[in-house]
Write a protein that holds these residues in place. Structure first.
Motif, PDB file in Angstrom:
ATOM      1  N   THR A  44     -33.403   2.058  46.016  1.00  0.00           N
ATOM      2  CA  THR A  44     -32.523   3.219  45.895  1.00  0.00           C
ATOM      3  C   THR A  44     -33.297   4.399  45.318  1.00  0.00           C
ATOM      4  N   GLU A  45     -32.702   5.577  45.432  1.00  0.00           N
ATOM      5  CA  GLU A  45     -33.354   6.757  44.865  1.00  0.00           C
ATOM      6  C   GLU A  45     -33.523   6.605  43.355  1.00  0.00           C
ATOM      7  N   ALA A  46     -32.535   6.000  42.701  1.00  0.00           N
ATOM      8  CA  ALA A  46     -32.636   5.786  41.251  1.00  0.00           C
ATOM      9  C   ALA A  46     -33.793   4.854  40.920  1.00  0.00           C
ATOM     10  N   GLU A  47     -33.998   3.822  41.757  1.00  0.00           N
ATOM     11  CA  GLU A  47     -35.118   2.903  41.524  1.00  0.00           C
ATOM     12  C   GLU A  47     -36.462   3.593  41.749  1.00  0.00           C
ATOM     13  N   LEU A  48     -36.524   4.462  42.766  1.00  0.00           N
ATOM     14  CA  LEU A  48     -37.749   5.208  43.017  1.00  0.00           C
ATOM     15  C   LEU A  48     -38.040   6.174  41.860  1.00  0.00           C
ATOM     16  N   ASP A  49     -36.985   6.822  41.351  1.00  0.00           N
ATOM     17  CA  ASP A  49     -37.162   7.683  40.181  1.00  0.00           C
ATOM     18  C   ASP A  49     -37.702   6.870  39.008  1.00  0.00           C
ATOM     19  N   GLY A  50     -37.231   5.633  38.898  1.00  0.00           N
ATOM     20  CA  GLY A  50     -37.695   4.747  37.828  1.00  0.00           C
ATOM     21  C   GLY A  50     -39.179   4.444  37.956  1.00  0.00           C
ATOM     22  N   MET A  51     -39.661   4.276  39.201  1.00  0.00           N
ATOM     23  CA  MET A  51     -41.087   4.022  39.412  1.00  0.00           C
ATOM     24  C   MET A  51     -41.921   5.240  39.046  1.00  0.00           C
ATOM     25  N   THR A  52     -41.417   6.427  39.371  1.00  0.00           N
ATOM     26  CA  THR A  52     -42.125   7.653  38.980  1.00  0.00           C
ATOM     27  C   THR A  52     -42.194   7.748  37.462  1.00  0.00           C
ATOM     28  N   ARG A  53     -41.083   7.442  36.800  1.00  0.00           N
ATOM     29  CA  ARG A  53     -41.051   7.464  35.332  1.00  0.00           C
ATOM     30  C   ARG A  53     -42.036   6.449  34.755  1.00  0.00           C
ATOM     31  N   THR A  54     -42.072   5.242  35.351  1.00  0.00           N
ATOM     32  CA  THR A  54     -43.027   4.217  34.913  1.00  0.00           C
ATOM     33  C   THR A  54     -44.458   4.732  35.020  1.00  0.00           C
ATOM     34  N   ALA A  55     -44.758   5.421  36.136  1.00  0.00           N
ATOM     35  CA  ALA A  55     -46.107   5.956  36.342  1.00  0.00           C
ATOM     36  C   ALA A  55     -46.474   6.959  35.258  1.00  0.00           C
ATOM     37  N   ILE A  56     -45.549   7.840  34.933  1.00  0.00           N
ATOM     38  CA  ILE A  56     -45.859   8.851  33.915  1.00  0.00           C
ATOM     39  C   ILE A  56     -45.977   8.211  32.535  1.00  0.00           C
ATOM     40  N   GLU A  57     -45.136   7.217  32.276  1.00  0.00           N
ATOM     41  CA  GLU A  57     -45.229   6.516  30.986  1.00  0.00           C
ATOM     42  C   GLU A  57     -46.556   5.767  30.860  1.00  0.00           C
ATOM     43  N   ALA A  58     -47.127   5.348  32.005  1.00  0.00           N
ATOM     44  CA  ALA A  58     -48.396   4.593  31.999  1.00  0.00           C
ATOM     45  C   ALA A  58     -49.607   5.486  32.235  1.00  0.00           C
ATOM     46  N   ALA A  59     -49.380   6.788  32.432  1.00  0.00           N
ATOM     47  CA  ALA A  59     -50.465   7.709  32.759  1.00  0.00           C
ATOM     48  C   ALA A  59     -51.447   7.839  31.600  1.00  0.00           C
ATOM     49  N   PHE A  60     -52.688   8.080  31.940  1.00  0.00           N
ATOM     50  CA  PHE A  60     -53.733   8.269  30.930  1.00  0.00           C
ATOM     51  C   PHE A  60     -53.771   9.745  30.514  1.00  0.00           C
ATOM     52  N   VAL A  61     -52.742  10.155  29.762  1.00  0.00           N
ATOM     53  CA  VAL A  61     -52.632  11.537  29.283  1.00  0.00           C
ATOM     54  C   VAL A  61     -52.247  11.527  27.807  1.00  0.00           C
ATOM     55  N   ASP A  62     -52.433  12.679  27.156  1.00  0.00           N
ATOM     56  CA  ASP A  62     -51.987  12.822  25.771  1.00  0.00           C
ATOM     57  C   ASP A  62     -50.457  12.877  25.746  1.00  0.00           C
ATOM     58  N   GLU A  63     -49.894  12.631  24.574  1.00  0.00           N
ATOM     59  CA  GLU A  63     -48.430  12.508  24.481  1.00  0.00           C
ATOM     60  C   GLU A  63     -47.704  13.812  24.774  1.00  0.00           C
ATOM     61  N   ALA A  64     -48.307  14.957  24.431  1.00  0.00           N
ATOM     62  CA  ALA A  64     -47.648  16.232  24.724  1.00  0.00           C
ATOM     63  C   ALA A  64     -47.520  16.439  26.231  1.00  0.00           C
ATOM     64  N   THR A  65     -48.579  16.087  26.976  1.00  0.00           N
ATOM     65  CA  THR A  65     -48.529  16.202  28.442  1.00  0.00           C
ATOM     66  C   THR A  65     -47.516  15.229  29.015  1.00  0.00           C
ATOM     67  N   ARG A  66     -47.494  14.001  28.493  1.00  0.00           N
ATOM     68  CA  ARG A  66     -46.541  12.999  28.985  1.00  0.00           C
ATOM     69  C   ARG A  66     -45.101  13.479  28.790  1.00  0.00           C
ATOM     70  N   THR A  67     -44.816  14.034  27.616  1.00  0.00           N
ATOM     71  CA  THR A  67     -43.462  14.523  27.317  1.00  0.00           C
ATOM     72  C   THR A  67     -43.085  15.644  28.295  1.00  0.00           C
ATOM     73  N   ALA A  68     -44.030  16.530  28.543  1.00  0.00           N
ATOM     74  CA  ALA A  68     -43.759  17.641  29.472  1.00  0.00           C
ATOM     75  C   ALA A  68     -43.523  17.143  30.892  1.00  0.00           C
ATOM     76  N   LEU A  69     -44.284  16.128  31.301  1.00  0.00           N
ATOM     77  CA  LEU A  69     -44.117  15.559  32.651  1.00  0.00           C
ATOM     78  C   LEU A  69     -42.760  14.855  32.770  1.00  0.00           C
ATOM     79  N   LEU A  70     -42.403  14.090  31.765  1.00  0.00           N
ATOM     80  CA  LEU A  70     -41.109  13.389  31.808  1.00  0.00           C
ATOM     81  C   LEU A  70     -39.968  14.381  31.880  1.00  0.00           C
ATOM     82  N   ALA A  71     -40.139  15.520  31.235  1.00  0.00           N
ATOM     83  CA  ALA A  71     -39.088  16.538  31.256  1.00  0.00           C
ATOM     84  C   ALA A  71     -38.911  17.140  32.652  1.00  0.00           C
ATOM     85  N   ARG A  72     -39.954  17.026  33.487  1.00  0.00           N
ATOM     86  CA  ARG A  72     -39.875  17.583  34.849  1.00  0.00           C
ATOM     87  C   ARG A  72     -39.131  16.665  35.813  1.00  0.00           C
ATOM     88  N   LEU A  73     -38.855  15.433  35.408  1.00  0.00           N
ATOM     89  CA  LEU A  73     -38.172  14.495  36.318  1.00  0.00           C
ATOM     90  C   LEU A  73     -36.692  14.861  36.381  1.00  0.00           C
TER      91      LEU A  73
END
Length: 322
Positions: free
Chosen positions: A293-322
């Motif tokens: 489902t679209e919700a499940e796909l959104d969840g995979m995108t969120r998982t990717a950003i949570e697992a991304a090799f970035v600093d926490e400020a960048t991660r927070t900003a990316l999550l806010a874009r979802l």
């Protein structure tokens, strides 16, 4: 799968993302006969070994900082147009050395492309340095030391790619220790060409937070439970897996079963034009062929950003874009 669904990609080899039209233009620029690996606007290969040969031939068409900036910007703008907010590119300083550009010039060119694409589209991108397994443990350690010491803020992770059938994973553990000590994120290719045992070896010897592919873990229910329990993220590439014959078709692909078992999974394109795919298509495959489902796909995108090799400020900003 429309561009309004936000996407993120953790597993893409930069030289594997060269659009065939760009490869043809580069071949003309350098007077290279591309007929051995490029035909009618598509890459030509038969099996994993010939795929690696075609990949290396395409990589050889990029020889200057400008070439790499152009490639990087071209790919990231394509991703952004498909709704991607984040990308991690697997980059190999070995390629920079092989074409005489040098590792520093190679990384600088890619970094320039990342900056240009971000300025135009807002997409965030980081580099994950890759050691090539078939070059042997010493060369992979060289790549790890380079990643650890290059002091480039866009280099945030370390990985090992190449032919999974070569060498014991334990022999490469020291390279990952070097990268880990430098604060780099750790991922490794496993469980693609080789079975569940290669995923287990990765967990035991490398201790990564993510595994590239990892899909052959499905052959061992206990291993699937371990992946879920330890929260290791799989960078799954269905189009690549089917193109390379790891699974016969999307119906047989284990993404749905891994997800149902509680394993953290993400969607990725690997070497998109070589496998007739794109990140957009990977999300479409998951939706249309696997029933996510679209919700499940959104969840995979969120998982990717949570697992991304970035600093926490960048991660927070990316999550806010979802």
């Amino acid at each position: 799968m429309s561009a309004h669904v936000k996407k993120a990609e953790l597993h893409c080899h930069l030289e594997g993302a060269v659009p065939p039209a760009l490869a043809q233009a580069q071949a003309r620029k350098y007077g290279v006969d591309a007929s051995g690996f490029l035909c009618d606007g598509a890459y030509v290969w038969r099996d994993f070994t010939s795929f690696l040969a075609a990949y290396d031939a395409v990589a050889d068409l990029f020889r200057t900082e400008h070439d790499y900036a152009l490639l990087t910007e071209t790919y990231l703008e394509e991703l952004a147009a498909a709704g991607a907010v984040y990308s991690e590119l697997f980059v190999s300083p070995d390629h920079g050395e092989a074409v005489g550009l040098g590792a520093d010039g190679y990384i600088a060119g890619i970094g320039r492309g990342i900056e240009l694409a971000k300025a135009r589209t807002g997409i965030e991108c980081r580099m994950v340095v890759v050691g090539l397994r078939h070059r042997g443990p010493e060369r992979v350690e060289w790549a790890a030391r380079y990643a650890a010491n290059c002091r480039n803020p866009l280099v945030t992770g370390f990985n090992m790619a190449g032919d999974e059938r070569m060498g014991r994973l334990a022999d490469y553990a020291r390279a990952f220790d070097i990268a880990r000590a430098a604060g780099l994120g750790i991922t490794v290719h496993a469980g693609e060409l080789c079975g569940a045992s290669s995923v287990r070896d990765a967990l035991d010897h490398i201790r990564p937070s993510r595994i590239g592919h990892g899909v052959r873990a499905i052959e061992d229910p206990n291993l699937v439970a371990r992946l879920a329990g330890e929260g290791v993220v799989l960078e799954v590439c269905p189009g690549s897996n089917v193109a390379l014959g790891v699974f016969p078709d999307f119906a047989a692909h284990p993404l749905r079963r891994l997800h149902a078992a509680g394993v953290k999974v993400t969607l990725n394109s690997d070497d998109p034009p070589f496998f007739q795919t794109s990140l957009q298509r990977e999300y479409a495959i998951a939706s249309e062929a696997m029933g996510f489902t679209e919700a499940e796909l959104d969840g995979m995108t969120r998982t990717a950003i949570e697992a991304a090799f970035v600093d926490e400020a960048t991660r927070t900003a990316l999550l806010a874009r979802l």
